[in-house]
Motif scaffolding. Structure first.
Motif, PDB file in Angstrom:
ATOM      1  N   ILE A  24       0.924  -1.116   0.185  1.00  0.00           N
ATOM      2  CA  ILE A  24      -0.110  -0.031  -0.049  1.00  0.00           C
ATOM      3  C   ILE A  24       0.753   1.260   0.032  1.00  0.00           C
ATOM      4  O   ILE A  24       0.492   2.204  -0.843  1.00  0.00           O
ATOM      5  N   ALA A  25       1.913   1.191   0.846  1.00  0.00           N
ATOM      6  CA  ALA A  25       2.722   2.277   0.868  1.00  0.00           C
ATOM      7  C   ALA A  25       3.545   2.721  -0.441  1.00  0.00           C
ATOM      8  O   ALA A  25       3.688   3.674  -0.934  1.00  0.00           O
ATOM      9  N   GLU A  26       3.924   1.383  -1.027  1.00  0.00           N
ATOM     10  CA  GLU A  26       4.659   1.549  -2.240  1.00  0.00           C
ATOM     11  C   GLU A  26       3.674   2.392  -3.581  1.00  0.00           C
ATOM     12  O   GLU A  26       4.166   2.944  -4.287  1.00  0.00           O
ATOM     13  N   THR A  27       2.195   2.010  -3.386  1.00  0.00           N
ATOM     14  CA  THR A  27       1.601   2.240  -4.385  1.00  0.00           C
ATOM     15  C   THR A  27       0.797   3.468  -4.407  1.00  0.00           C
ATOM     16  O   THR A  27       0.056   3.992  -5.102  1.00  0.00           O
ATOM     17  N   MET A  28       0.779   4.114  -3.102  1.00  0.00           N
ATOM     18  CA  MET A  28       0.081   5.399  -2.727  1.00  0.00           C
ATOM     19  C   MET A  28       0.614   6.610  -3.592  1.00  0.00           C
ATOM     20  O   MET A  28      -0.111   7.528  -3.587  1.00  0.00           O
ATOM     21  N   THR A  34       2.628  10.631   0.039  1.00  0.00           N
ATOM     22  CA  THR A  34       4.106  10.107   0.373  1.00  0.00           C
ATOM     23  C   THR A  34       4.122   8.618   0.791  1.00  0.00           C
ATOM     24  O   THR A  34       3.096   8.083   1.357  1.00  0.00           O
ATOM     25  N   ARG A  35       5.339   7.825   0.623  1.00  0.00           N
ATOM     26  CA  ARG A  35       5.213   6.573   1.127  1.00  0.00           C
ATOM     27  C   ARG A  35       5.056   6.443   2.730  1.00  0.00           C
ATOM     28  O   ARG A  35       4.358   5.490   2.918  1.00  0.00           O
ATOM     29  N   SER A  36       5.486   7.326   3.431  1.00  0.00           N
ATOM     30  CA  SER A  36       5.571   7.484   4.722  1.00  0.00           C
ATOM     31  C   SER A  36       3.868   7.470   5.062  1.00  0.00           C
ATOM     32  O   SER A  36       3.340   6.761   6.162  1.00  0.00           O
ATOM     33  N   ALA A  37       3.092   8.498   4.301  1.00  0.00           N
ATOM     34  CA  ALA A  37       1.747   8.462   4.652  1.00  0.00           C
ATOM     35  C   ALA A  37       0.946   7.200   4.162  1.00  0.00           C
ATOM     36  O   ALA A  37      -0.073   6.725   4.709  1.00  0.00           O
ATOM     37  N   LEU A  40       1.355   4.797   6.842  1.00  0.00           N
ATOM     38  CA  LEU A  40       0.455   5.275   7.920  1.00  0.00           C
ATOM     39  C   LEU A  40      -1.146   4.661   7.568  1.00  0.00           C
ATOM     40  O   LEU A  40      -1.632   3.944   8.369  1.00  0.00           O
ATOM     41  N   TYR A  41      -1.316   4.822   6.395  1.00  0.00           N
ATOM     42  CA  TYR A  41      -2.815   4.471   5.777  1.00  0.00           C
ATOM     43  C   TYR A  41      -2.763   2.756   5.799  1.00  0.00           C
ATOM     44  O   TYR A  41      -3.780   2.306   6.504  1.00  0.00           O
ATOM     45  N   GLY A  42      -1.743   2.299   5.487  1.00  0.00           N
ATOM     46  CA  GLY A  42      -1.583   0.710   5.417  1.00  0.00           C
ATOM     47  C   GLY A  42      -1.813   0.212   6.994  1.00  0.00           C
ATOM     48  O   GLY A  42      -2.465  -0.733   7.275  1.00  0.00           O
ATOM     49  N   THR A  43      -1.141   0.841   7.716  1.00  0.00           N
ATOM     50  CA  THR A  43      -1.087   0.578   9.262  1.00  0.00           C
ATOM     51  C   THR A  43      -2.623   0.667   9.864  1.00  0.00           C
ATOM     52  O   THR A  43      -3.013   0.067  10.342  1.00  0.00           O
ATOM     53  N   MET A  44      -3.192   1.827   9.415  1.00  0.00           N
ATOM     54  CA  MET A  44      -4.322   2.207   9.998  1.00  0.00           C
ATOM     55  C   MET A  44      -5.425   1.085   9.681  1.00  0.00           C
ATOM     56  O   MET A  44      -6.365   0.848  10.269  1.00  0.00           O
ATOM     57  N   TYR A  45      -5.411   0.484   8.221  1.00  0.00           N
ATOM     58  CA  TYR A  45      -6.110  -0.256   7.535  1.00  0.00           C
ATOM     59  C   TYR A  45      -6.379  -1.398   8.430  1.00  0.00           C
ATOM     60  O   TYR A  45      -7.407  -2.152   8.394  1.00  0.00           O
ATOM     61  N   SER A  62       7.791  11.145  13.532  1.00  0.00           N
ATOM     62  CA  SER A  62       7.428  12.264  14.651  1.00  0.00           C
ATOM     63  C   SER A  62       5.962  12.517  14.789  1.00  0.00           C
ATOM     64  O   SER A  62       5.131  12.149  13.725  1.00  0.00           O
ATOM     65  N   LYS A  63       5.367  13.086  15.666  1.00  0.00           N
ATOM     66  CA  LYS A  63       4.075  13.521  15.793  1.00  0.00           C
ATOM     67  C   LYS A  63       3.749  14.548  14.539  1.00  0.00           C
ATOM     68  O   LYS A  63       2.816  14.634  14.099  1.00  0.00           O
ATOM     69  N   PRO A  64       4.596  15.673  14.435  1.00  0.00           N
ATOM     70  CA  PRO A  64       4.065  16.541  13.250  1.00  0.00           C
ATOM     71  C   PRO A  64       3.983  15.508  11.964  1.00  0.00           C
ATOM     72  O   PRO A  64       3.229  16.058  11.351  1.00  0.00           O
ATOM     73  N   SER A  65       4.958  14.732  11.783  1.00  0.00           N
ATOM     74  CA  SER A  65       4.856  13.974  10.322  1.00  0.00           C
ATOM     75  C   SER A  65       3.491  13.271  10.556  1.00  0.00           C
ATOM     76  O   SER A  65       2.830  13.062   9.557  1.00  0.00           O
ATOM     77  N   MET A  66       3.125  12.539  11.563  1.00  0.00           N
ATOM     78  CA  MET A  66       1.893  11.924  11.640  1.00  0.00           C
ATOM     79  C   MET A  66       0.654  12.859  11.495  1.00  0.00           C
ATOM     80  O   MET A  66      -0.085  12.465  10.578  1.00  0.00           O
TER      81      MET A  66
END
Length: 184
Positions: A24-28, A34-37, A40-45, A62-66
């Motif tokens: 999911i991170a790879e294809t977002m 971004t890959r990190s977002a 994040l989506y994949g984890t939340m899934y 980091s919290k700001p990145s989150m």
């Protein structure tokens, strides 16, 4: 069940989730995320709901990145704010229905594309038409303006089709023509 078997089973489950989260991170990037977002989506899934602190702990970001990642995902309507009973902290939940995710994301993008381009075409055609109708315009420039006008006119059906596609997705009429196969 032995402790060793239980640990191996837990590792298998976590590895299976990690494979999907990574894909999911790879294809977002397709969605401008971004890959990190995407991670994040994949984890939340796989979670019911999460606070920013829980996300930060799981992903080591980091919290700001989150916060930035969640905001971007919320703007695309693929993450929603949720309230967990018994806590004052905001929690967030990922959209788990990929058809809803797809519809929400792409319909907004496609409508934006159609509107921006149709507006630009209309403005361009108005300017070209003024030039074409001006008696002072040289014949060769008038001909070029007419060709460009027609070229722009030929592009309009695509944008009208795109708007119809969006309407068929939003009304779910598209599924009459392209049904979802729930079998694997």
């Amino acid at each position: 069940m032995t402790n060793n078997h239980k640990e191996n089973s837990r590792l298998t489950i976590e590895n299976a989730k990690a494979l999907v989260i990574d894909s999911i991170a790879e294809t977002m990037d397709l969605y401008g995320v971004t890959r990190s977002a995407g991670a994040l989506y994949g984890t939340m899934y796989f979670e019911e709901d999460m606070t920013l602190d829980e996300m930060r702990e799981m992903l080591g970001m980091s919290k700001p990145s989150m916060s930035t990642g969640v905001k971007k995902l919320r703007n695309y309507h693929i993450v929603k704010r949720n309230f967990r009973k018994g806590t004052r902290r905001q929690t967030f939940v990922a959209e788990k229905d990929f058809f809803t995710f797809f519809s929400s994301f792409f319909t907004k993008k496609w409508l934006r594309e159609a509107k921006i381009n149709l507006d630009a075409i209309q403005q361009s055609q108005n300017e070209l038409n003024d030039l074409i109708e001006d008696s002072k315009t040289e014949k060769n420039l008038k001909k070029e303006a007419e060709q460009i006008f027609q070229h722009l006119e030929a592009s309009k059906p695509y944008y009208y089709w795109l708007q119809k596609l969006v309407n068929s997705i939003e009304s779910e009429e598209i599924f009459d023509f392209l049904p979802v196969d729930h079998k694997t």
